[in-house]
Design an enzyme around this catalytic site. Structure first.
Site, PDB file in Angstrom:
ATOM      1  N   HIS A  22      -0.587   4.364   8.205  1.00  0.00           N
ATOM      2  CA  HIS A  22      -1.195   4.915   6.991  1.00  0.00           C
ATOM      3  C   HIS A  22      -0.951   6.419   6.934  1.00  0.00           C
ATOM      4  O   HIS A  22      -0.519   6.951   5.902  1.00  0.00           O
ATOM      5  CB  HIS A  22      -2.700   4.604   7.005  1.00  0.00           C
ATOM      6  CG  HIS A  22      -3.471   5.227   5.884  1.00  0.00           C
ATOM      7  ND1 HIS A  22      -3.979   4.491   4.836  1.00  0.00           N
ATOM      8  CD2 HIS A  22      -3.847   6.520   5.641  1.00  0.00           C
ATOM      9  CE1 HIS A  22      -4.609   5.296   3.994  1.00  0.00           C
ATOM     10  NE2 HIS A  22      -4.550   6.535   4.466  1.00  0.00           N
ATOM     11  N   GLU A  23      -1.200   7.099   8.043  1.00  0.00           N
ATOM     12  CA  GLU A  23      -1.038   8.552   8.071  1.00  0.00           C
ATOM     13  C   GLU A  23       0.437   8.950   8.015  1.00  0.00           C
ATOM     14  O   GLU A  23       0.811   9.895   7.315  1.00  0.00           O
ATOM     15  CB  GLU A  23      -1.693   9.132   9.329  1.00  0.00           C
ATOM     16  CG  GLU A  23      -3.202   8.988   9.371  1.00  0.00           C
ATOM     17  CD  GLU A  23      -3.897   9.745   8.256  1.00  0.00           C
ATOM     18  OE1 GLU A  23      -3.313  10.707   7.724  1.00  0.00           O
ATOM     19  OE2 GLU A  23      -5.021   9.357   7.895  1.00  0.00           O
ATOM     20  N   HIS A  26       1.842   9.050   4.513  1.00  0.00           N
ATOM     21  CA  HIS A  26       1.526  10.263   3.761  1.00  0.00           C
ATOM     22  C   HIS A  26       2.565  11.347   4.042  1.00  0.00           C
ATOM     23  O   HIS A  26       3.074  12.007   3.119  1.00  0.00           O
ATOM     24  CB  HIS A  26       0.147  10.795   4.149  1.00  0.00           C
ATOM     25  CG  HIS A  26      -1.003  10.003   3.614  1.00  0.00           C
ATOM     26  ND1 HIS A  26      -1.111   9.652   2.287  1.00  0.00           N
ATOM     27  CD2 HIS A  26      -2.125   9.521   4.224  1.00  0.00           C
ATOM     28  CE1 HIS A  26      -2.235   8.976   2.097  1.00  0.00           C
ATOM     29  NE2 HIS A  26      -2.864   8.885   3.261  1.00  0.00           N
TER      30      HIS A  26
END
Length: 219
Positions: A22-23, A26
């Site tokens: 998820h990170e 980004h």
């Protein structure tokens, strides 16, 4: 104790992948739109060690698993990694590009939920063996944690991804006012969690997405 060890073994990989990818997503999308901050910090990586937060990635999910196991009841598992550094001012079109950078994390969770659903289908149709049940349990855990993180982060509360998406979509005069809520976002989230409101919001949404995955993959 044996039950706790089994639970941790089943959930560890799905949780670590869900939070760290998820990170990383980004950072990857931020680089695509012109901001190399995460790349220069070495955060666009599939190495979980670059993203793990001792509290959010290990302690909090572990404590929830422990309490759920001891209580003999399920709990809403969640956690977080070290936030990927993004300098929104370095994006080519900061206000518009912010939407895609913010949406990348939940988007990664959606893709992982689909991948885990495919694995669950494989475990269901495969001949029974010593591996099919653990595979099915891990795949189910992967679906759950990714749907939780996706939907949680899409809540329109700064600094969650949904809050940043809202800032990107709102007219400029409203966007900056809404963005000023960011220091209060985490306390608001804690209140929603403790009061049970968060569960009442996310529970039905998770059920709907789980139903659609079951329909798509036929399990």
């Amino acid at each position: 104790m044996q039950e706790l060890i089994s639970t941790v073994a089943i959930w560890a990989l799905p949780v670590i992948l869900a939070i760290t990818l998820h990170e990383a997503a980004h950072g990857y999308v931020a680089r695509y739109f012109g901001d190399p901050t995460a790349d220069l910090a070495g955060r666009i990586s599939l190495n979980p060690l670059r993203h793990i937060d001792p509290v959010g990635t290990i302690l909090v999910p572990g404590a929830i698993l422990l309490m759920s196991t001891l209580a003999g009841a399920g709990g809403m598992l969640f956690g977080w990694a070290k936030p990927v550094p993004v300098s929104f001012g370095r994006l080519r079109n900061p206000k518009a590009d912010m939407l895609w950078v913010a949406a990348a994390g939940p988007g990664a969770n959606l893709l992982m939920a689909l991948a885990w659903a495919a694995l669950l289908k494989v475990a269901i149709v495969a001949p029974a063996s010593a591996y099919t049940l653990p595979m099915a349990q891990m795949a189910d855990a992967g679906i759950q944690i990714n749907l939780i993180l996706m939907l949680l982060n899409l809540l329109p509360i700064p600094p969650l991804d949904g809050g940043r998406i809202a800032v990107s979509l709102l007219p400029a005069n409203l966007a900056w006012k809404f963005a000023r809520l960011e220091p209060y976002g985490f306390p608001i989230l804690i209140v929603l969690l403790i009061s049970g409101v968060l569960g009442r919001i996310l529970g039905p949404l998770i059920g709907v997405f789980s139903y659609f995955l079951a329909v798509i993959f036929g399990f």
